[in-house]
Scaffold this active site. Sequence first.
Site, PDB file in Angstrom:
ATOM      1  N   ASP A  38       0.838  -1.195   0.000  1.00  0.00           N
ATOM      2  CA  ASP A  38       0.000   0.000   0.000  1.00  0.00           C
ATOM      3  C   ASP A  38       0.876   1.249   0.000  1.00  0.00           C
ATOM      4  OD1 ASP A  38      -2.312  -1.520   0.157  1.00  0.00           O
ATOM      5  OD2 ASP A  38      -2.406  -1.429   2.348  1.00  0.00           O
ATOM      6  N   TYR A  66       5.032  -8.971   8.554  1.00  0.00           N
ATOM      7  CA  TYR A  66       4.657  -7.562   8.734  1.00  0.00           C
ATOM      8  C   TYR A  66       4.651  -7.212  10.214  1.00  0.00           C
ATOM      9  CZ  TYR A  66       2.616  -7.991   4.009  1.00  0.00           C
ATOM     10  OH  TYR A  66       2.404  -8.219   2.671  1.00  0.00           O
ATOM     11  N   ASP A  80      -7.305   2.027   7.300  1.00  0.00           N
ATOM     12  CA  ASP A  80      -6.050   2.536   7.865  1.00  0.00           C
ATOM     13  C   ASP A  80      -6.194   4.029   8.155  1.00  0.00           C
ATOM     14  OD1 ASP A  80      -5.780   3.863   5.432  1.00  0.00           O
ATOM     15  OD2 ASP A  80      -4.133   2.614   4.706  1.00  0.00           O
ATOM     16  N   ARG A 172      -4.606  -4.879   6.469  1.00  0.00           N
ATOM     17  CA  ARG A 172      -5.648  -3.922   6.890  1.00  0.00           C
ATOM     18  C   ARG A 172      -6.944  -4.652   7.232  1.00  0.00           C
ATOM     19  NH1 ARG A 172      -6.780  -0.324   2.279  1.00  0.00           N
ATOM     20  NH2 ARG A 172      -5.640  -1.836   1.006  1.00  0.00           N
TER      21      ARG A 172
END
Length: 303
Positions: A38, A66, A80, A172
Amino acid sequence: MDGFVNLLKPPGISSHEAVQRVRRLLGQKTIGHAGTLDPAACGVLVLACGQATRLVEFTSSLVKAYRAQVVLGITTDTLDATGQVTSHRPVSGLTAADVAAVLPAFVGEIWQKPPAFSAIHHRGQRLYELARRGEEVDIAPRRVQVHDLRLLWFRIPCFLLEVKCGGGTYIRSLCADIGQTMGPGACVLTLVRTAVGPFLVGDSYTLAELEAMTQAGDTSFLQPLEAGVEHLPAVTLAAGAGARWQHGQAVGAGDLAQMPPGLAPGYDCRVYTGDGRLAGIGVVAAGVPAEAWHLRPRKVLRY
């Protein structure tokens, strides 16, 4: 220039823009990437240069890692911190134990609905293009694999989550679902991809570092073609079989000087020449009788 580059993508630019910048830095058009990040996220973005672009599809099975900083009690339309706030709920009384208690439900093969703001195609358009126009699309859930979830710290209303997952997993969505299960909802504040298989964030290069190294004639940032496919079993062609392979012809077990035990139909393999050069990727195909299997080329590389 053939090989992989472990780029430390900064926040604020898309993966496509990162690729464009590296194309200009290296003066090379044939560059792609393995797995979109992203725009707001940062971390490992694996770039494929030259012949490595033909191997990108084989990196999809690499485990990705992550670290996501999550805030409880706030939800947004993008899931987000870049989006519009859609709800704000109290979180007093929640503890680290409450977060830890829901995590096991999100480990393993799970169903996940991709975010409305994502690059997935729907009838020829990106979902984020439709979302920006206010068009709602019923996105079907997808099966994704989450290998591990760990709560690293908690300080109400925020916590830090370490995730190890397979390709196609949206962090997300994962964090939003965790927040929904807990009650008050949640969204991602910051997201860092720390690894894609053997490509680690500690070994990555910034755009500024790549520029300086390129200007100095230093290409040590370029990793070999094998770096993106080292998780596949390896076979070595016997003398005389290389020419047939280079012409796209299948080779049999008798054409291999070296192969690992247990190869079965459907297995992808790295194929090497006798002098150790990567010649491509082959897939094991069944034969008649069964033990008369052969290796069919999927990708033939120049060497």
